[in-house]
Design an enzyme around this catalytic site. Structure first.
Site, PDB file in Angstrom:
ATOM      1  N   VAL A  44      72.195  45.982  -6.625  1.00 30.16           N
ATOM      2  CA  VAL A  44      72.410  47.260  -5.942  1.00 30.16           C
ATOM      3  C   VAL A  44      73.654  47.973  -6.427  1.00 30.16           C
ATOM      4  O   VAL A  44      73.796  49.189  -6.220  1.00 30.16           O
ATOM      5  CB  VAL A  44      72.476  47.085  -4.409  1.00 30.16           C
ATOM      6  CG1 VAL A  44      71.161  46.571  -3.859  1.00 30.16           C
ATOM      7  CG2 VAL A  44      73.653  46.216  -3.990  1.00 30.16           C
ATOM      8  N   TYR A 135      86.774  42.937   2.394  1.00 28.10           N
ATOM      9  CA  TYR A 135      85.448  43.070   3.010  1.00 28.10           C
ATOM     10  C   TYR A 135      85.475  44.157   4.077  1.00 28.10           C
ATOM     11  O   TYR A 135      84.606  45.039   4.116  1.00 28.10           O
ATOM     12  CB  TYR A 135      85.033  41.733   3.613  1.00 28.10           C
ATOM     13  CG  TYR A 135      83.689  41.750   4.308  1.00 28.10           C
ATOM     14  CD1 TYR A 135      82.505  41.679   3.573  1.00 28.10           C
ATOM     15  CD2 TYR A 135      83.598  41.836   5.698  1.00 28.10           C
ATOM     16  CE1 TYR A 135      81.267  41.684   4.201  1.00 28.10           C
ATOM     17  CE2 TYR A 135      82.372  41.845   6.334  1.00 28.10           C
ATOM     18  CZ  TYR A 135      81.208  41.776   5.584  1.00 28.10           C
ATOM     19  OH  TYR A 135      79.989  41.790   6.222  1.00 28.10           O
TER      20      TYR A 135
END
Length: 225
Positions: A44, A135
């Site tokens: 992706v 993250y």
């Protein structure tokens, strides 16, 4: 008539749960993942690979009614040990993954004046987390992108929303993850991790909810109240 959906990260975790639920509800769902178990194998973070996969899917199944971006990557690290490569990978997978897939489906959605994009972010984007800086930053950027796209596309028939789950029982959380520790679970009102199936039901709602755009719904088990 069956509606068509594309789910990235469809081979496991939340993406798999979304794929299974939408199919059970009558959707035609095509998955994109790095795993060979997916309908289309693509990274992706690679714009060309995502564009090629979605072009092939649309040629096969028709226009896409809903895009769900659930492909993810997770690791914990103190900020002093986050290398430029690790930071860039986190951003490419999460923010780049949403951007790449959205750019590929938007032309047909805008031409029809209808469609839904649902991005999977995280409650860490809202509350942050110890040793989760890169993250949380990448997931936070998803929220900014979702709200900006929602504003840009408002009135043109395309809705953009996000789901921000709390710690969820998926393979991304290792067996020794602090999010699985009894001590952490005891701090949650419901004393357990969220299940992928519970998150999938929120995704399904946003794929259908014609009045929602720019929303961030966080099924997090009380981790953030």
């Amino acid at each position: 008539m069956s509606r068509n959906a594309i789910v990235t990260g469809s081979a496991s975790g939340i993406g798999l749960a979304v794929t299974e639920l939408l199919r059970a509800q009558g959707w035609t769902v095509t998955g994109i993942d790095l795993s060979e178990a997916a309908d289309h194998v693509a990274d992706v973070s690679d714009p060309a690979a995502v564009s090629a996969a979605i072009t092939a899917i649309q040629s096969s199944t028709g226009d896409v009614d809903a895009l769900v971006t659930a492909a993810g990557h997770y690791e914990r690290s103190p900020i002093s040990q986050i290398s430029p490569a690790a930071l860039h990978r986190m951003l490419r997978v999460h923010v780049g993954g949403l951007r790449n897939a959205a750019r590929a489906v938007l032309p047909s959605m805008l031409a029809r004046g209808s469609g839904a994009i649902v991005a999977v972010t995280s409650e860490l984007a809202i509350g942050g987390g110890d040793e989760d800086a890169h993250y949380a930053a990448a997931k936070g950027a998803i929220i900014g992108l979702v709200r900006s796209l929602a504003a840009e596309l408002a009135g043109r028939g395309v809705r953009v929303n996000a789901v921000a789950p709390g710690p969820t029982d998926t393979p991304l959380l290792a067996a020794d993850s602090p999010w699985r520790a009894t001590e952490y679970l005891a701090t949650l009102p419901n004393r357990r991790l969220t299940t992928p199936q519970e998150v999938a039901r929120v995704v399904e709602f946003l794929a259908d909810a014609s009045y929602c755009t720019g929303e961030i719904i966080s099924p997090n088990g009380g981790a953030v109240i």
